[in-house]
Design a protein around this motif. Structure first.
Motif, PDB file in Angstrom:
ATOM      1  N   VAL A 128      37.110 -57.645 -45.485  1.00 39.66           N
ATOM      2  CA  VAL A 128      35.899 -56.980 -44.997  1.00 39.66           C
ATOM      3  C   VAL A 128      35.019 -58.015 -44.303  1.00 39.66           C
ATOM      4  CG1 VAL A 128      33.899 -55.570 -45.594  1.00 39.66           C
ATOM      5  CG2 VAL A 128      36.017 -55.345 -46.918  1.00 39.66           C
ATOM      6  N   ILE A 129      34.767 -57.821 -43.019  1.00 43.63           N
ATOM      7  CA  ILE A 129      33.958 -58.770 -42.256  1.00 43.63           C
ATOM      8  C   ILE A 129      32.804 -58.053 -41.581  1.00 43.63           C
ATOM      9  CG2 ILE A 129      35.969 -60.227 -41.833  1.00 43.63           C
ATOM     10  CD1 ILE A 129      35.955 -59.115 -38.936  1.00 43.63           C
ATOM     11  N   HIS A 130      31.848 -58.822 -41.099  1.00 45.71           N
ATOM     12  CA  HIS A 130      30.742 -58.270 -40.332  1.00 45.71           C
ATOM     13  C   HIS A 130      31.085 -58.359 -38.853  1.00 45.71           C
ATOM     14  CE1 HIS A 130      26.695 -57.722 -38.656  1.00 45.71           C
ATOM     15  NE2 HIS A 130      26.403 -57.142 -39.804  1.00 45.71           N
ATOM     16  N   GLU A 131      30.611 -57.418 -38.083  1.00 48.88           N
ATOM     17  CA  GLU A 131      30.940 -57.366 -36.666  1.00 48.88           C
ATOM     18  C   GLU A 131      30.452 -58.584 -35.887  1.00 48.88           C
ATOM     19  OE1 GLU A 131      29.118 -53.872 -35.108  1.00 48.88           O
ATOM     20  OE2 GLU A 131      27.071 -54.479 -35.636  1.00 48.88           O
ATOM     21  N   MET A 132      29.497 -59.320 -36.425  1.00 48.33           N
ATOM     22  CA  MET A 132      29.001 -60.495 -35.720  1.00 48.33           C
ATOM     23  C   MET A 132      30.076 -61.583 -35.574  1.00 48.33           C
ATOM     24  SD  MET A 132      26.610 -62.368 -38.618  1.00 48.33           S
ATOM     25  CE  MET A 132      26.258 -63.775 -37.562  1.00 48.33           C
ATOM     26  N   ALA A 148      32.233 -54.213 -40.739  1.00 46.59           N
ATOM     27  CA  ALA A 148      30.939 -53.608 -41.071  1.00 46.59           C
ATOM     28  C   ALA A 148      29.929 -53.875 -39.957  1.00 46.59           C
ATOM     29  CB  ALA A 148      30.423 -54.175 -42.387  1.00 46.59           C
ATOM     30  N   GLY A 149      29.069 -52.908 -39.732  1.00 46.18           N
ATOM     31  CA  GLY A 149      28.016 -53.067 -38.741  1.00 46.18           C
ATOM     32  C   GLY A 149      26.670 -53.327 -39.395  1.00 46.18           C
ATOM     33  N   GLY A 150      25.609 -53.168 -38.620  1.00 46.31           N
ATOM     34  CA  GLY A 150      24.265 -53.346 -39.154  1.00 46.31           C
ATOM     35  C   GLY A 150      23.681 -54.706 -38.861  1.00 46.31           C
ATOM     36  N   ASN A 151      22.363 -54.809 -39.081  1.00 44.57           N
ATOM     37  CA  ASN A 151      21.670 -56.070 -38.811  1.00 44.57           C
ATOM     38  C   ASN A 151      21.488 -56.918 -40.069  1.00 44.57           C
ATOM     39  OD1 ASN A 151      19.803 -54.528 -40.118  1.00 44.57           O
ATOM     40  ND2 ASN A 151      18.280 -54.510 -38.478  1.00 44.57           N
ATOM     41  N   ASP A 152      22.235 -56.570 -41.127  1.00 40.90           N
ATOM     42  CA  ASP A 152      22.249 -57.389 -42.339  1.00 40.90           C
ATOM     43  C   ASP A 152      23.626 -57.227 -42.992  1.00 40.90           C
ATOM     44  OD1 ASP A 152      22.227 -54.902 -43.623  1.00 40.90           O
ATOM     45  OD2 ASP A 152      20.077 -54.987 -44.039  1.00 40.90           O
ATOM     46  N   LEU A 153      23.760 -57.665 -44.251  1.00 41.06           N
ATOM     47  CA  LEU A 153      25.064 -57.646 -44.916  1.00 41.06           C
ATOM     48  C   LEU A 153      25.251 -56.457 -45.861  1.00 41.06           C
ATOM     49  CD1 LEU A 153      25.393 -61.448 -45.776  1.00 41.06           C
ATOM     50  CD2 LEU A 153      26.497 -60.200 -43.906  1.00 41.06           C
ATOM     51  N   GLN A 154      24.304 -55.532 -45.871  1.00 40.53           N
ATOM     52  CA  GLN A 154      24.375 -54.442 -46.829  1.00 40.53           C
ATOM     53  C   GLN A 154      25.601 -53.554 -46.616  1.00 40.53           C
ATOM     54  OE1 GLN A 154      22.477 -54.134 -49.579  1.00 40.53           O
ATOM     55  NE2 GLN A 154      21.722 -56.124 -48.882  1.00 40.53           N
ATOM     56  N   GLU A 155      25.930 -53.244 -45.375  1.00 38.10           N
ATOM     57  CA  GLU A 155      27.096 -52.399 -45.114  1.00 38.10           C
ATOM     58  C   GLU A 155      28.376 -53.118 -45.523  1.00 38.10           C
ATOM     59  OE1 GLU A 155      29.396 -49.108 -43.677  1.00 38.10           O
ATOM     60  OE2 GLU A 155      27.379 -49.392 -44.481  1.00 38.10           O
ATOM     61  N   ARG A 156      28.437 -54.415 -45.261  1.00 36.74           N
ATOM     62  CA  ARG A 156      29.607 -55.193 -45.663  1.00 36.74           C
ATOM     63  C   ARG A 156      29.752 -55.191 -47.181  1.00 36.74           C
ATOM     64  NH1 ARG A 156      30.311 -60.509 -47.244  1.00 36.74           N
ATOM     65  NH2 ARG A 156      32.411 -61.361 -46.895  1.00 36.74           N
ATOM     66  N   LYS A 157      28.654 -55.358 -47.893  1.00 36.40           N
ATOM     67  CA  LYS A 157      28.703 -55.329 -49.354  1.00 36.40           C
ATOM     68  C   LYS A 157      29.208 -53.979 -49.858  1.00 36.40           C
ATOM     69  CE  LYS A 157      24.828 -58.539 -50.174  1.00 36.40           C
ATOM     70  NZ  LYS A 157      23.452 -58.628 -50.713  1.00 36.40           N
ATOM     71  N   ARG A 158      28.744 -52.932 -49.198  1.00 36.71           N
ATOM     72  CA  ARG A 158      29.160 -51.589 -49.625  1.00 36.71           C
ATOM     73  C   ARG A 158      30.661 -51.390 -49.423  1.00 36.71           C
ATOM     74  NH1 ARG A 158      30.445 -46.840 -47.691  1.00 36.71           N
ATOM     75  NH2 ARG A 158      30.240 -47.516 -45.527  1.00 36.71           N
ATOM     76  N   LEU A 159      31.161 -51.826 -48.276  1.00 36.69           N
ATOM     77  CA  LEU A 159      32.587 -51.662 -47.996  1.00 36.69           C
ATOM     78  C   LEU A 159      33.454 -52.480 -48.946  1.00 36.69           C
ATOM     79  CD1 LEU A 159      32.648 -51.673 -44.073  1.00 36.69           C
ATOM     80  CD2 LEU A 159      32.955 -49.725 -45.617  1.00 36.69           C
ATOM     81  N   LEU A 160      32.956 -53.625 -49.380  1.00 36.68           N
ATOM     82  CA  LEU A 160      33.723 -54.464 -50.299  1.00 36.68           C
ATOM     83  C   LEU A 160      34.010 -53.739 -51.615  1.00 36.68           C
ATOM     84  CD1 LEU A 160      32.098 -57.992 -49.769  1.00 36.68           C
ATOM     85  CD2 LEU A 160      34.556 -57.493 -49.593  1.00 36.68           C
ATOM     86  N   VAL A 161      33.034 -53.048 -52.134  1.00 35.69           N
ATOM     87  CA  VAL A 161      33.189 -52.427 -53.461  1.00 35.69           C
ATOM     88  C   VAL A 161      33.503 -50.942 -53.401  1.00 35.69           C
ATOM     89  CG1 VAL A 161      31.674 -54.116 -54.547  1.00 35.69           C
ATOM     90  CG2 VAL A 161      30.703 -51.992 -53.662  1.00 35.69           C
ATOM     91  N   GLU A 162      33.514 -50.363 -52.220  1.00 37.61           N
ATOM     92  CA  GLU A 162      33.771 -48.935 -52.102  1.00 37.61           C
ATOM     93  C   GLU A 162      35.183 -48.602 -52.598  1.00 37.61           C
ATOM     94  OE1 GLU A 162      32.459 -45.820 -48.804  1.00 37.61           O
ATOM     95  OE2 GLU A 162      34.135 -47.054 -48.107  1.00 37.61           O
ATOM     96  N   GLY A 163      35.262 -47.745 -53.573  1.00 31.77           N
ATOM     97  CA  GLY A 163      36.551 -47.339 -54.131  1.00 31.77           C
ATOM     98  C   GLY A 163      37.185 -48.354 -55.063  1.00 31.77           C
ATOM     99  N   ALA A 164      36.471 -49.448 -55.358  1.00 31.94           N
ATOM    100  CA  ALA A 164      37.042 -50.491 -56.224  1.00 31.94           C
ATOM    101  C   ALA A 164      37.070 -50.039 -57.677  1.00 31.94           C
ATOM    102  CB  ALA A 164      36.240 -51.779 -56.104  1.00 31.94           C
ATOM    103  N   ASP A 165      38.132 -50.438 -58.383  1.00 27.98           N
ATOM    104  CA  ASP A 165      38.247 -50.146 -59.815  1.00 27.98           C
ATOM    105  C   ASP A 165      37.618 -51.236 -60.654  1.00 27.98           C
ATOM    106  OD1 ASP A 165      39.966 -47.684 -59.806  1.00 27.98           O
ATOM    107  OD2 ASP A 165      41.325 -49.037 -58.740  1.00 27.98           O
ATOM    108  N   ALA A 166      37.472 -52.436 -60.083  1.00 29.54           N
ATOM    109  CA  ALA A 166      36.945 -53.568 -60.850  1.00 29.54           C
ATOM    110  C   ALA A 166      36.512 -54.672 -59.893  1.00 29.54           C
ATOM    111  CB  ALA A 166      37.997 -54.089 -61.821  1.00 29.54           C
TER     112      ALA A 166
END
Length: 307
Positions: free
Chosen positions: A78-82, A111-129
């Motif tokens: 998971v990376i940021h578009e920048m 992940a998009g956006g002007n901060d890292l929040q979307e990237r953080k969300r994608l990292l844990v989305e659907g994660a079991d642990a």
């Protein structure tokens, strides 16, 4: 646990998990941390788990992806578009991607956006642990955000820190102190767990997820049983039965017959007027009155005939 990464968890897990991993991306990361990171990657791949991480080409992230790639594991970066130049350079051999993402079982999420929040969300989305390797402020930020989310009930995924050489001991002590000082309501062990190495961390995660699923299965079974009982009560509430040993006759006597009874919520209740003593008295009195009238009528009829 004394086993090495080569003989630990030799066979794939019967319940493959999606596991998010945090860790350093610094090229100066100490060797002992890199060793544990590579062991983690190999172990996750051998067990058939999906390894989700920040796709870094240095530090613990790189070592973990080396291990997972060497074992043919599935990796999600998971990376940021920048970091993507013209939308194509980052995943190439000349770009900033780890070599594991050039080929093999890999996937890149941008992940998009002007901060890292979307990237953080994608990292844990659907994660079991979540497994956390040693890292710097970026890793700490991600870790404490997930700890906060767990504390507030926004997530219930198990979180374990790989405390290599006691790296995360200060964090454990901080949580204990906050709990003693009543700054944290939930017990520290319900928020973060700590293991000394990657093998123990994976074993703990698998056990924790299994227990969580068993608990939910038990709760669902109890909820289903409760719903069935409620359905039975609703069915009972539609059932109306006559009072036992009472016969409703189509006659004047039915005016004083006992009221019907109805099952509501599993409780037998009386419908209409209450069953009282004067109902019985009234019925008897009416019977006597009718009997007397009939007797008088017969007597009068007999007298008339004699005369």
């Amino acid at each position: 646990m004394s086993q090495s990464a080569d003989d630990y968890f030799a066979s794939p897990s019967e319940d493959p998990l999606r596991i998010c991993c945090y860790g350093s991306s610094s090229s100066l990361t100490p060797l002992e941390y890199l060793t544990q990171a590579e062991t983690l990657g190999r172990t996750l791949a051998r067990r058939g788990h999906i390894c989700v991480n920040g796709a870094g080409s240095s530090g613990c992230m790189a070592a973990m992806n080396d291990g997972a790639s060497a074992e043919g594991g599935r990796i999600v970066g998971v990376i940021h578009e920048m970091f993507v130049v013209d939308g194509s350079d980052w995943v190439s051999k000349e770009g900033g991607a780890h070599s594991a993402f050039h080929e093999g079982k890999r996937e890149i999420l941008v992940a998009g956006g002007n901060d890292l929040q979307e990237r953080k969300r994608l990292l844990v989305e659907g994660a079991d642990a979540l497994i956390v390797l040693p890292g710097g402020p970026g890793t700490w930020d991600e870790l404490w955000e997930m700890c906060c989310a767990r504390n507030l009930g926004f997530t219930d995924i198990p979180i374990v820190c790989v405390s290599v050489a006691g790296y995360y001991e200060p964090f454990r002590l901080m949580l204990d102190r906050a709990y003693r000082d009543k700054l944290v309501r939930n017990k520290p062990e319900s928020l973060l767990h700590f293991e000394p190495n990657s093998l123990e961390a994976v074993k703990w995660i698998e056990d924790a997820v299994r227990q969580k699923k068993n608990q939910k299965a038990t709760e669902n079974k109890a909820a289903t049983s409760k719903a069935r009982k409620a359905a039975y009560r609703r069915a009972d509430s539609a059932l109306t039965v006559d009072r036992p040993n009472a016969e409703h006759r189509r006659s004047i006597f039915s005016l004083f017959s006992s009221p019907s009874r109805t099952w509501k919520g599993g409780i037998l209740i009386e419908e209409g007027a209450a069953w009282t003593w004067y109902a019985e008295v009234g019925r008897i009195a009416l019977a006597l009155a009718v009997g007397t009238s009939v007797g008088v009528a017969i007597s009068t009829r007999s007298t008339s005939l004699r005369s």
